[in-house]
Design a protein around this motif. Structure first.
Motif, PDB file in Angstrom:
ATOM      1  N   MET B   1       0.855  -1.210   0.000  1.00  0.00           N
ATOM      2  CA  MET B   1       0.000   0.000   0.000  1.00  0.00           C
ATOM      3  C   MET B   1       0.883   1.249   0.000  1.00  0.00           C
ATOM      4  O   MET B   1       1.823   1.345   0.774  1.00  0.00           O
ATOM      5  CB  MET B   1      -0.874  -0.003   1.255  1.00  0.00           C
ATOM      6  N   VAL B   2       0.570   2.191  -0.875  1.00  0.00           N
ATOM      7  CA  VAL B   2       1.283   3.477  -0.852  1.00  0.00           C
ATOM      8  C   VAL B   2       0.375   4.496  -0.163  1.00  0.00           C
ATOM      9  O   VAL B   2      -0.757   4.708  -0.587  1.00  0.00           O
ATOM     10  CB  VAL B   2       1.629   3.950  -2.274  1.00  0.00           C
ATOM     11  N   PRO B   3       0.857   5.113   0.904  1.00  0.00           N
ATOM     12  CA  PRO B   3       0.009   6.084   1.616  1.00  0.00           C
ATOM     13  C   PRO B   3      -0.414   7.229   0.698  1.00  0.00           C
ATOM     14  O   PRO B   3       0.379   7.671  -0.147  1.00  0.00           O
ATOM     15  CB  PRO B   3       0.917   6.587   2.730  1.00  0.00           C
ATOM     16  N   PRO B   4      -1.665   7.699   0.849  1.00  0.00           N
ATOM     17  CA  PRO B   4      -2.176   8.745  -0.041  1.00  0.00           C
ATOM     18  C   PRO B   4      -1.592  10.143   0.198  1.00  0.00           C
ATOM     19  O   PRO B   4      -1.892  11.052  -0.566  1.00  0.00           O
ATOM     20  CB  PRO B   4      -3.683   8.736   0.227  1.00  0.00           C
ATOM     21  N   ILE B   5      -0.785  10.321   1.237  1.00  0.00           N
ATOM     22  CA  ILE B   5      -0.146  11.631   1.453  1.00  0.00           C
ATOM     23  C   ILE B   5       1.344  11.448   1.191  1.00  0.00           C
ATOM     24  O   ILE B   5       1.929  10.459   1.639  1.00  0.00           O
ATOM     25  CB  ILE B   5      -0.357  12.126   2.895  1.00  0.00           C
ATOM     26  N   ASP B   6       1.975  12.384   0.458  1.00  0.00           N
ATOM     27  CA  ASP B   6       3.378  12.143   0.108  1.00  0.00           C
ATOM     28  C   ASP B   6       4.291  12.298   1.330  1.00  0.00           C
ATOM     29  O   ASP B   6       3.937  12.897   2.339  1.00  0.00           O
ATOM     30  CB  ASP B   6       3.821  13.034  -1.061  1.00  0.00           C
ATOM     31  N   TYR B   7       5.484  11.699   1.211  1.00  0.00           N
ATOM     32  CA  TYR B   7       6.409  11.559   2.344  1.00  0.00           C
ATOM     33  C   TYR B   7       6.834  12.921   2.890  1.00  0.00           C
ATOM     34  O   TYR B   7       6.852  13.151   4.104  1.00  0.00           O
ATOM     35  CB  TYR B   7       7.619  10.766   1.844  1.00  0.00           C
ATOM     36  N   GLU B   8       7.143  13.840   1.980  1.00  0.00           N
ATOM     37  CA  GLU B   8       7.614  15.160   2.418  1.00  0.00           C
ATOM     38  C   GLU B   8       6.556  15.858   3.276  1.00  0.00           C
ATOM     39  O   GLU B   8       6.846  16.386   4.351  1.00  0.00           O
ATOM     40  CB  GLU B   8       7.956  16.018   1.195  1.00  0.00           C
ATOM     41  N   THR B   9       5.309  15.850   2.789  1.00  0.00           N
ATOM     42  CA  THR B   9       4.224  16.490   3.542  1.00  0.00           C
ATOM     43  C   THR B   9       4.053  15.844   4.907  1.00  0.00           C
ATOM     44  O   THR B   9       3.892  16.530   5.937  1.00  0.00           O
ATOM     45  CB  THR B   9       2.908  16.385   2.757  1.00  0.00           C
ATOM     46  N   LEU B  10       4.110  14.504   4.922  1.00  0.00           N
ATOM     47  CA  LEU B  10       3.934  13.811   6.203  1.00  0.00           C
ATOM     48  C   LEU B  10       5.032  14.194   7.190  1.00  0.00           C
ATOM     49  O   LEU B  10       4.787  14.361   8.380  1.00  0.00           O
ATOM     50  CB  LEU B  10       3.961  12.299   5.981  1.00  0.00           C
ATOM     51  N   ARG B  11       6.248  14.340   6.656  1.00  0.00           N
ATOM     52  CA  ARG B  11       7.340  14.722   7.559  1.00  0.00           C
ATOM     53  C   ARG B  11       7.091  16.105   8.155  1.00  0.00           C
ATOM     54  O   ARG B  11       7.317  16.325   9.351  1.00  0.00           O
ATOM     55  CB  ARG B  11       8.672  14.702   6.807  1.00  0.00           C
TER      56      ARG B  11
END
Lengths: 531, 382
Positions: B1-11
């Motif tokens: 599963m790829v999370p629907p929010i990108d990694y940079e934003t989540l960080r």
């Protein structure tokens, strides 16, 4: 190379602080639910004596609860302070249950506990019962998440090693939460807490009945404890966490070592009642065995095999050899992330990477290991067999004893109504006072068994314990061991004294508890007279 | 599963949430620490002290969870930061833990025996339990600003070269004192709100005014030190904000003065230091005018503004290394995996509102000032 003194001291400190913390937790887990039962009866029957019962045990609960909370703070921070490489290496998975514990369980427990103690005249009866229930729910959910974390250390599912970040990362969060080892451990651990609280309540109530003090309160408490304790004692044994012991090589090793089973036997294997295991001779002397039982309990079948220590060590050797290939691939990937050949080798052998790290105890670079080194490292996967063997027998023996004990108590409270012709009741109650420490011994034995049995691994098959520690110095760790011992020792003495004083004082509330002046209580708090 | 929010934003979201947790801790448990540190000074007799203790009696336990959750959330979302900072500050962490263990026990056990010696001892334990964590947290922040002496090897194992005494230098001492002033102010504002009008209430307001002035002065001095002594680190070249969490994949340098660069590049960030000054001023005015709610609002704003200032000035750095800047931990190289950040965000979105709801209910149930009459008659009071 690794400084083993730092490792051993770090382990000692963690063991001391964890075992100390778990002196208070079981009572919190069990007593909170017993308070719910007592208060529910009060709300349903509206009889003031049940209010007195609830408030009295609530007072003892409070003395115990605070130390459970205070010493729990240490546990959460010790992973970072003393096991920082562990925290880096598995934090991606292991940190989540700890954070969820705070958010879902500990907030619940801590916020409602304030209202439980202070809200008696600010909340309606039902609202107060609700807060008591939330405290019980919160403390038990807390145990759930901690055991999800601990269960993952015993059986690390749903994750893989990522060479780009040099750590374990989650692949399937559902597998981490619904880890069968964690589920079994949760039921086993909270049931043990319920048994512990029941023994405590039963023992203190027996003391009152024997002395003829507060008999109305004591008999009611005795009955609740007998019923709750019987159900819990059955659950703790029947739902023991052995069911998870056939899942992985390391869990199998734990089972083989606590049974001191050096060789695989034809299914179903027998269980040893007695024996003297010898690490040097790698055999068990004077063994007395009951056939079939072990195979039935641990595999839940007639045909399932229980692997022996020798066979598991041979298997560990092949996994170390495979792990060295993974280790080599990781080292090549450190130099060049784009090395596709190395990545392919890594993918093939990554499940055994942890086994190669066992060699780091003897050499900085596992790739230089000789076959003799590999055999030596493979034998380090065997935990301390005699300790395992005897701790298990002590714990399990006490478990069966509690079933009989609560069976008798239940019979006495419900069928005989506390009257036995031949003085058996009084004899039993005297014994009930003396056995109050036993559940704590069984519980601590259980933890030592679970964690010694996991050695040499911090995370089974993934990260050896000796690699997990922080790069601290020996004097630093001695400073904190001495500091914790002094602080915890003082607090333990104070706690026990306050507990005994509260028990001696009994359920009367003759004045504002915190006040320095003797004053008549608020009318709402008048205790029922002793009978 | 790829999370629907990108990694940079989540960080970035998790960097913000770490700030929310720290501020949440300062706003709730912060006043408990301040109250405990004020205990021997604002209350003299046993009954006065019991009023003070019971002003936080029913809620300190829940407040303390902000601290524990902070630890857990940093472990889950920033495992690297958790691992390096807690072991790097080893003996300082032990002091905090010991103080934080004394505190709950002090609250609970003090009232269990009437004798005066027993109670006096617990009063000092509570004082230590309030003052030491407040001081050490500030000292730790001061050290984070100058960089912590650690380096990472190729396995990303951390090694340290610092000592306990090395933690004390001008900036860290200043930060420690500022932290004490800020939390004492907050504690005084809480007491003014929660205790019936009278001696204790008035003493709390007097101490609060001193703390407010001290906070303003220390915060200003901190700004001067930042501008003149030159602290800071910066990222060199293009770092991939969505890359793997591995400090060896990017370059960080010591860059004196860089901590002020964010404010000139993004002037809106100046809102945080402005709040850091406006808060204590508002609290001071509120206490002088005997408007307790305004004072409490001011002390809350002070904590949020001061903590926000530190966080914004360092972004994207979280834990720079003074001996090996290339080992520094930043928002882009120290987080959990993409998947873990996403799952933990979901969990937070579900449970944090529930926590806030029942916390609000608890405060509502316990609403009202603590009176001398209460401590004399209520058997449930400490």
């Amino acid at each position: 190379m690794v400084d083993m003194a730092v490792i051993e001291l770090s382990r000692l400190q963690f063991a001391l602080t964890a075992l100390y913390h778990f002196l208070f937790v079981p009572l919190t887990l069990g007593l909170s639910f017993m308070l719910v039962i007592m208060e529910s009866i009060y709300v349903m029957t509206d009889r003031p004596v049940w209010r007195v019962v609830t408030r009295f045990w609530g007072k003892l609960f409070a003395i115990n609860f605070v130390l459970g909370v205070a010493t729990g703070i240490t546990m959460e921070f010790e992973f970072g302070t003393n096991w920082s490489y562990f925290s880096h290496y598995v934090g991606d998975i292991f940190g989540a249950p700890l954070a969820i514990e705070g958010l879902m369980a500990f907030f619940l427990e801590a916020t409602f506990v304030g209202m439980m103690f202070f809200g008696w005249d600010r909340l309606s009866k039902r609202q107060h019962l609700f807060t008591t229930f939330m405290v019980a729910l919160g403390s038990n959910l807390s145990a759930l998440w901690i055991l999800v974390a601990n269960g993952w250390m015993q059986h690390p599912t749903g994750s893989h090693f990522n060479p780009d970040t040099m750590r374990m990362e989650v692949t399937d969060f559902g597998a981490v939460i619904f880890n069968p080892v964690a589920q079994a451990k949760f039921v086993h651990t909270v049931s043990a807490g319920y048994v512990c609280a029941s023994v405590f309540v039963l023992g203190v109530s027996s003391y009152y009945i024997l002395r003829g003090k507060w008999v109305a309160v004591a008999k009611r408490s005795f009955t609740v404890a007998a019923a709750f304790g019987l159900a819990s004692a059955l659950s703790v044994v029947v739902l023991g966490d052995e069911s998870g012991y056939t899942l992985t090589d390391n869990q199998r090793m734990k089972l083989a070592s606590l049974e001191a089973m050096w060789h695989t036997e034809p299914a179903p294997a027998g269980i040893a009642l007695f024996g003297i295991p010898s690490m040097e001779g790698r055999k068990t002397l004077y063994e007395v065995k009951v056939p079939y039982v072990l195979g039935l309990i641990s595999t839940r079948s007639l045909t399932g095999q229980v692997a022996g220590i020798d066979e598991l060590v041979v298997k560990a050797e092949t996994r170390i050899e495979s792990g060295i290939k993974a280790y080599d691939a990781v080292e090549r990937l450190k130099v060049n992330r784009g090395d596709m050949a190395a990545r392919a080798v890594f993918e093939e052998h990554k499940l055994d990477l942890g086994y190669a790290m066992l060699l780091k105890r003897f050499m900085p670079d596992p790739r230089k290991a000789t076959p003799a080194d590999i055999e030596k490292a493979a034998w380090t996967t065997v935990p301390n067999v005699p300790v395992m063997f005897w701790l298990f027998r002590a714990m399990a023996g006490l478990g069966f004893f509690f079933i009989a004990f609560f069976g008798a108590a239940f019979w006495m409270a419900t069928i005989r109504r506390f009257g036995c012709a031949n003085g058996f009741c009084r004899l039993f109650m005297r014994a009930a006072v003396w056995i109050i420490p036993l559940p704590w011994m069984a519980i601590e034995a259980g933890w030592v068994l679970a964690e010694i049995g996991r050695q040499p691994w911090a995370i089974d098959g993934v990260l050896p314990t000796f690699l997990g520690a922080s790069s601290l110095t020996v004097p630093q760790i001695w400073t904190t061991i001495i500091g914790f011992t002094a602080l915890y020792g003082t607090l333990a003495v104070i706690e026990v004294r306050l507990m005994l004083a509260a028990i001696a004082h009994g359920p009367i509330e003759d004045r504002a508890s915190g006040g320095t002046h003797s004053q008549p209580a608020h009318p709402a708090y008048a205790a029922v007279p002793a009978e | 599963m790829v999370p629907p929010i990108d990694y940079e934003t989540l960080r970035v979201i998790w960097w913000l949430l770490m700030g929310v947790l720290l501020i949440g801790f300062a706003l709730t448990d912060g006043f408990d620490l301040g109250v405990a540190a004020l205990l021997p000074f604002v209350a003299k007799s046993d009954e006065e002290r019991r009023m003070v203790i019971n002003a936080v009696g029913a809620t300190w336990e829940g407040n303390q969870v902000w601290f524990i959750l902070g630890g857990g959330a940093i472990f889950a979302a920033w495992p690297f930061v958790y691992a390096v900072s807690f072991s790097g500050f080893y003996l300082a962490m032990f002091l905090v833990l010991a103080a934080l263990i004394l505190r709950p026990v002090g609250f609970k056990y003090r009232s269990k025996r009437p004798d005066a010696k027993w109670r006096a001892r617990w009063d000092w334990a509570l004082f230590v339990g309030g003052l030491v964590p407040a001081l050490v947290f500030g000292v730790a922040v001061g050290n984070v600003l100058t960089g912590v002496p650690f380096r990472l090897d190729s396995d990303l194992r951390a090694f340290y070269e610092g000592t306990l005494l090395g933690l004390f230098h001008p900036l860290s001492l200043l930060a420690g004192l500022l932290s004490v002033a800020m939390l004492v102010l907050h504690g005084a504002a809480w007491l003014a709100l929660k205790i019936e009008h009278g001696t204790v209430h008035d003493r709390a307001q007097r101490f609060g005014q001193i703390a407010a002035l001290a906070a303003i002065a220390l915060f200003a001095l901190g700004g001067v030190m930042m501008a003149t002594m030159g602290y800071g680190f910066r990222l060199e070249g293009a770092a991939d904000p969505a890359g793997p969490s591995n400090p060896h994949l990017m370059t960080m340098l010591a860059a004196p003065g860089a901590w002020l660069a964010n404010f000139s590049a993004h002037p809106w960030m100046l809102a945080a230091p402005l709040l850091g000054f406006a808060g204590p001023l508002l609290a001071l005015a509120g206490m002088r005018a005997r408007r307790e709610v305004m004072a409490f609002g001011g002390s809350s704003a002070a904590a949020a503004g001061i903590i926000g200032t530190v966080g914004l000035s360092m972004f994207p750095f979280i834990l720079p290394s003074s001996i090996d800047p290339a080992s520094s931990l930043t928002v882009w190289n120290a987080s959990s995996s993409h998947m873990t950040l996403f799952i933990m965000l979901l969990v937070t979105c579900v449970f944090l509102p529930i926590v806030l709801a029942y916390t609000a209910w608890a405060y509502k149930v316990m609403f009202g000032r603590v009176t001398l009459h209460d401590v004399r008659t209520n058997p449930d009071f400490y």
